[in-house]
Design a protein around this motif. Structure first.
Motif, mmCIF file in Angstrom:
data_model
loop_
_atom_site.group_PDB
_atom_site.id
_atom_site.type_symbol
_atom_site.label_atom_id
_atom_site.label_comp_id
_atom_site.label_asym_id
_atom_site.label_seq_id
_atom_site.Cartn_x
_atom_site.Cartn_y
_atom_site.Cartn_z
ATOM 1 N N LYS A 74 4.876 40.840 42.796
ATOM 2 C CA LYS A 74 5.217 39.585 43.461
ATOM 3 C C LYS A 74 4.297 38.474 42.989
ATOM 4 O O LYS A 74 3.137 38.690 42.694
ATOM 5 C CB LYS A 74 5.040 39.725 44.970
ATOM 6 C CG LYS A 74 6.022 40.669 45.606
ATOM 7 C CD LYS A 74 7.034 39.872 46.340
ATOM 8 C CE LYS A 74 8.040 40.772 46.987
ATOM 9 N NZ LYS A 74 9.371 40.476 46.558
ATOM 10 N N ASP A 132 11.918 43.367 45.051
ATOM 11 C CA ASP A 132 12.682 42.359 44.308
ATOM 12 C C ASP A 132 13.125 41.179 45.178
ATOM 13 O O ASP A 132 13.954 40.377 44.765
ATOM 14 C CB ASP A 132 13.882 42.991 43.618
ATOM 15 C CG ASP A 132 14.864 43.628 44.602
ATOM 16 O OD1 ASP A 132 14.527 43.752 45.798
ATOM 17 O OD2 ASP A 132 15.961 44.009 44.165
ATOM 18 N N SER A 192 9.921 37.511 42.944
ATOM 19 C CA SER A 192 9.745 38.842 42.355
ATOM 20 C C SER A 192 9.265 38.732 40.913
ATOM 21 O O SER A 192 9.367 37.687 40.274
ATOM 22 C CB SER A 192 11.072 39.605 42.391
ATOM 23 O OG SER A 192 12.003 38.982 41.529
ATOM 24 N N GLU A 211 10.663 40.080 38.369
ATOM 25 C CA GLU A 211 11.828 39.832 37.525
ATOM 26 C C GLU A 211 12.179 38.348 37.475
ATOM 27 O O GLU A 211 12.512 37.810 36.420
ATOM 28 C CB GLU A 211 13.035 40.645 38.011
ATOM 29 C CG GLU A 211 12.888 42.138 37.831
ATOM 30 C CD GLU A 211 12.031 42.798 38.915
ATOM 31 O OE1 GLU A 211 11.766 42.168 39.967
ATOM 32 O OE2 GLU A 211 11.605 43.942 38.697
#
Length: 117
Positions: free
Chosen positions: A1, A28, A80, A82
Protein backbone atom coordinates in the motif's frame (compact mmCIF):
# COMPACT_ATOMS: atom_id res chain seq x y z
CA UNK A 1 0.00 0.00 0.00
CA UNK A 2 0.99 3.57 -0.67
CA UNK A 3 -0.38 6.02 1.91
CA UNK A 4 -0.32 9.75 1.17
CA UNK A 5 -0.89 12.17 4.02
CA UNK A 6 0.03 15.80 4.45
CA UNK A 7 3.14 16.74 6.43
CA UNK A 8 0.93 18.73 8.77
CA UNK A 9 -1.31 15.74 9.54
CA UNK A 10 -1.25 14.47 13.09
CA UNK A 11 -2.69 11.02 13.78
CA UNK A 12 -5.38 10.82 16.46
CA UNK A 13 -4.98 7.04 16.76
CA UNK A 14 -1.97 4.95 17.69
CA UNK A 15 0.19 3.34 15.01
CA UNK A 16 -1.18 -0.06 16.07
CA UNK A 17 -4.79 1.09 15.61
CA UNK A 18 -3.98 2.59 12.22
CA UNK A 19 -2.18 -0.58 11.08
CA UNK A 20 -5.02 -2.81 12.29
CA UNK A 21 -7.62 -0.69 10.49
CA UNK A 22 -5.65 -0.70 7.24
CA UNK A 23 -5.04 -4.46 7.54
CA UNK A 24 -8.82 -5.02 7.68
CA UNK A 25 -9.09 -4.01 3.99
CA UNK A 26 -7.99 -6.17 1.04
CA UNK A 27 -4.45 -5.49 -0.18
CA UNK A 28 -5.74 -4.31 -3.55
CA UNK A 29 -8.18 -1.78 -2.05
CA UNK A 30 -7.88 1.85 -3.14
CA UNK A 31 -9.25 4.45 -0.75
CA UNK A 32 -9.98 7.94 -2.02
CA UNK A 33 -12.78 10.28 -1.17
CA UNK A 34 -14.03 11.88 -4.40
CA UNK A 35 -17.01 14.18 -4.79
CA UNK A 36 -18.69 12.71 -7.85
CA UNK A 37 -20.14 16.01 -9.03
CA UNK A 38 -17.77 17.59 -11.60
CA UNK A 39 -16.62 21.13 -10.87
CA UNK A 40 -16.19 23.98 -13.32
CA UNK A 41 -13.31 26.12 -12.03
CA UNK A 42 -13.06 29.68 -13.27
CA UNK A 43 -10.61 29.84 -16.18
CA UNK A 44 -8.86 32.78 -14.50
CA UNK A 45 -7.75 30.42 -11.68
CA UNK A 46 -5.50 28.32 -13.95
CA UNK A 47 -1.96 29.52 -14.47
CA UNK A 48 1.33 28.11 -15.71
CA UNK A 49 3.96 28.39 -12.98
CA UNK A 50 7.71 27.91 -12.91
CA UNK A 51 10.00 27.84 -9.90
CA UNK A 52 13.05 30.06 -10.05
CA UNK A 53 15.23 31.59 -7.33
CA UNK A 54 13.20 29.86 -4.59
CA UNK A 55 9.97 31.50 -5.74
CA UNK A 56 7.00 30.55 -7.91
CA UNK A 57 6.43 32.77 -10.92
CA UNK A 58 3.12 32.89 -12.78
CA UNK A 59 3.90 32.95 -16.49
CA UNK A 60 0.55 32.79 -18.30
CA UNK A 61 -2.99 31.47 -18.04
CA UNK A 62 -3.20 27.73 -18.52
CA UNK A 63 -6.58 26.36 -19.58
CA UNK A 64 -7.90 23.31 -17.74
CA UNK A 65 -7.23 20.04 -19.55
CA UNK A 66 -9.58 19.57 -22.52
CA UNK A 67 -12.13 16.76 -22.34
CA UNK A 68 -11.53 15.95 -18.66
CA UNK A 69 -14.14 16.27 -15.93
CA UNK A 70 -12.56 17.75 -12.82
CA UNK A 71 -13.64 16.62 -9.36
CA UNK A 72 -12.69 17.55 -5.82
CA UNK A 73 -11.47 15.11 -3.23
CA UNK A 74 -9.55 14.72 -0.03
CA UNK A 75 -5.80 15.24 -0.14
CA UNK A 76 -5.31 11.97 1.76
CA UNK A 77 -5.53 8.64 0.00
CA UNK A 78 -4.34 5.05 0.06
CA UNK A 79 -3.69 3.16 -3.16
CA UNK A 80 -2.67 -0.40 -3.87
CA UNK A 81 0.73 -1.39 -5.20
CA UNK A 82 -0.85 -2.26 -8.55
CA UNK A 83 -2.46 1.16 -8.84
CA UNK A 84 0.83 2.90 -7.93
CA UNK A 85 2.70 0.76 -10.48
CA UNK A 86 0.13 1.67 -13.14
CA UNK A 87 0.74 5.38 -12.54
CA UNK A 88 4.51 4.89 -12.51
CA UNK A 89 4.58 2.95 -15.80
CA UNK A 90 1.85 4.89 -17.63
CA UNK A 91 3.59 8.17 -16.85
CA UNK A 92 6.43 7.10 -19.18
CA UNK A 93 4.11 6.13 -22.05
CA UNK A 94 3.23 9.05 -24.35
CA UNK A 95 -0.38 9.03 -25.44
CA UNK A 96 -1.74 7.70 -22.14
CA UNK A 97 -3.95 9.91 -20.01
CA UNK A 98 -1.52 9.65 -17.09
CA UNK A 99 1.44 10.79 -19.20
CA UNK A 100 -0.47 13.68 -20.76
CA UNK A 101 -1.88 14.84 -17.44
CA UNK A 102 1.51 14.69 -15.72
CA UNK A 103 2.95 16.83 -18.53
CA UNK A 104 0.12 19.29 -17.91
CA UNK A 105 0.37 19.22 -14.09
CA UNK A 106 4.11 19.78 -14.07
CA UNK A 107 3.58 23.53 -14.01
CA UNK A 108 0.56 23.98 -11.78
CA UNK A 109 0.74 24.76 -8.08
CA UNK A 110 0.29 21.71 -5.80
CA UNK A 111 0.41 19.24 -8.69
CA UNK A 112 -0.32 16.23 -6.45
CA UNK A 113 -3.61 17.77 -5.38
CA UNK A 114 -4.50 18.45 -9.01
CA UNK A 115 -3.70 14.87 -9.98
CA UNK A 116 -5.25 12.96 -7.11
CA UNK A 117 -7.79 15.57 -6.04
Amino acid sequence: KFVHIAASSYPIRSNREIRNELASFPLDANMMYVVMKPIKPDHRAWHYFVECDDALHRIYRLPPPHGVDLHTSSQWFIISREFAEYFATASDQPGTFVHEYIQYAEHVVVADEHFFG
